[in-house]
Scaffold this motif. Sequence first.
Motif, PDB file in Angstrom:
ATOM      1  N   LYS A 108      38.051  11.417 -39.685  1.00 56.71           N
ATOM      2  CA  LYS A 108      38.730  12.840 -39.186  1.00 56.71           C
ATOM      3  C   LYS A 108      38.425  12.990 -37.859  1.00 56.71           C
ATOM      4  O   LYS A 108      37.056  12.915 -37.523  1.00 56.71           O
ATOM      5  CB  LYS A 108      38.070  14.146 -40.094  1.00 56.71           C
ATOM      6  N   LYS A 109      38.937  13.335 -36.993  1.00 57.25           N
ATOM      7  CA  LYS A 109      38.973  13.566 -35.474  1.00 57.25           C
ATOM      8  C   LYS A 109      38.607  15.066 -35.496  1.00 57.25           C
ATOM      9  O   LYS A 109      39.262  16.010 -35.771  1.00 57.25           O
ATOM     10  CB  LYS A 109      40.204  13.476 -34.740  1.00 57.25           C
ATOM     11  N   ARG A 110      37.560  15.214 -34.555  1.00 58.53           N
ATOM     12  CA  ARG A 110      37.189  16.664 -34.382  1.00 58.53           C
ATOM     13  C   ARG A 110      37.907  17.297 -33.406  1.00 58.53           C
ATOM     14  O   ARG A 110      38.385  16.808 -32.374  1.00 58.53           O
ATOM     15  CB  ARG A 110      35.597  16.656 -33.816  1.00 58.53           C
ATOM     16  N   GLU A 111      38.588  18.467 -33.630  1.00 62.28           N
ATOM     17  CA  GLU A 111      39.587  18.992 -32.862  1.00 62.28           C
ATOM     18  C   GLU A 111      38.940  19.582 -31.806  1.00 62.28           C
ATOM     19  O   GLU A 111      39.486  19.876 -30.642  1.00 62.28           O
ATOM     20  CB  GLU A 111      40.599  19.794 -33.700  1.00 62.28           C
ATOM     21  N   GLY A 112      37.747  20.428 -32.009  1.00 65.92           N
ATOM     22  CA  GLY A 112      36.990  21.224 -31.037  1.00 65.92           C
ATOM     23  C   GLY A 112      37.561  22.561 -31.315  1.00 65.92           C
ATOM     24  O   GLY A 112      38.541  23.015 -32.086  1.00 65.92           O
ATOM     25  N   LYS A 113      37.131  23.540 -30.314  1.00 67.17           N
ATOM     26  CA  LYS A 113      37.404  24.865 -30.514  1.00 67.17           C
ATOM     27  C   LYS A 113      38.613  25.459 -29.586  1.00 67.17           C
ATOM     28  O   LYS A 113      39.302  26.241 -29.956  1.00 67.17           O
ATOM     29  CB  LYS A 113      36.201  25.718 -30.071  1.00 67.17           C
TER      30      LYS A 113
END
Lengths: 168, 316
Positions: A108-113
Amino acid sequence: MSTSVEKAIPLEYDLGNMSAFDVTPLDETKLSSQKSQEKEEYLSSMARDNTQLLVNKMLALPKERTQDGILLALPESTTPLPRAKHLPKPKPETKWQRFARIKGIAPKKREGKLVFDEASGEWVPKWGYKGKNKELDTQWIVEDGEKEKKMTSKQVRNNSRNIKRSRR
Amino acid sequence: MLRQVKPKNARTKRVMDKREPKVVEGAKIALFLRGNATSQLVVDALHDLYALKKPFAVNFQKKNPILPFEDSSSLEFFSEKNDAGLAVCATHNKKRPHNLAWIRFFDYHVLDMIELGIVDYKPISSFHTVPIVPGTKPMMLFQGPSFDSHPVFRHVKSLFLDFFRGEPIQKLDSAGLSYVIVVSAGEASDDETQALPKVNFRVYSTKLLKSNTNLPRVELEEMGPRLDFSIRRVQAAQADVLGEALKKPKTQEPKTKKNVDVDLVGNKVGRVHVDQQDLSNLQTRKMKGLKRSAAEEEEEEEESEVEDEDVVSDVE
């Protein structure tokens, strides 16, 4: 101020290591001269010519312009040099890795805020301070029916039941 | 071999993982040591080389009873403890004054060694130029035909390239072409009785000036150190160990299928190679195309009749 150099035997380059190899024989009388200045001047003039050729070659590499400056894309090095350690042996797959590979589960790729806001054309935080999820609360103009929260089917069922009970 | 450490916490595990062999290696760490007896000159030279190699270098201040060419066990111990791929050992005695032994390791065992004696030395401090930013990748030049032809000089070239090249990088800032290391040597004759020519080691900082073309004019300013080496003892690498060290990782290129092509129209065309068939064992009963139809059989009979008649008429 010329930037071209004439060479009898062209240099060999290894741009991945930023190096060049000159095979032309050096002037032995100048190299073994007792006067160090003569020797140093000869060496530095040879070095200047060869460095000019090397720099010319380096600056001919594909360039990428960024904010920090011009980046040159270095190719793979061509001289074989010994490693410090042996090549790593391929490790056996772990149980999870095997499962994920069969099922086709990708990490899972971290989308960020931050999320791109089309209206303002800027990156705004999804939640938290000045988050986009609170946009409707702070807007001064709201379309009819926009601020109302949609009820789930369970809520609808309970709501209608409550109204009936209160009417009784 | 040191005792195997089993990591008991995350920090030690990270340290262990850093030392694991990787497919693409970073810069080799060099160890700078002193032998039993040293001279001020050789220690200063060692210090200058350490300055060029920073931050991938470890500098030892104390003297160690090490003789690289006699016993390499303590060198291998140091290499393993400090995760070093290179080492330079400075010694001084009457027979070999101002001596530097350059050692390369593979899997913490000695790969090859070469002894270079300092004949002439001028330190960095005597040159009044701006020192380089540690960690910058230098440009390297090897001048002289012997670096290609003579095995000892090829060893010197491989050693210096390996020592000073730094980390492998994909993209370089054009301002990073700041200094160049120039190694020159005269012609080495194949005659073993003749002394090998000296190796001249120079370091220059580059100045890129404006010119009338797109390319800058290069001007060099010597920045030090200035070293002239004479070649002493050499211990070459063993062929099988060197072969192991030079192995390249398998690159993952997409394998182009042989015998498959795309023709001009865009159709995928392939060649299928089949072994020779044993025609005597063919099952012909199951092949409808080989069956003679009734019409065909009549035709054959007619043809044979016609032939007979012709023969008869000729005889007559």
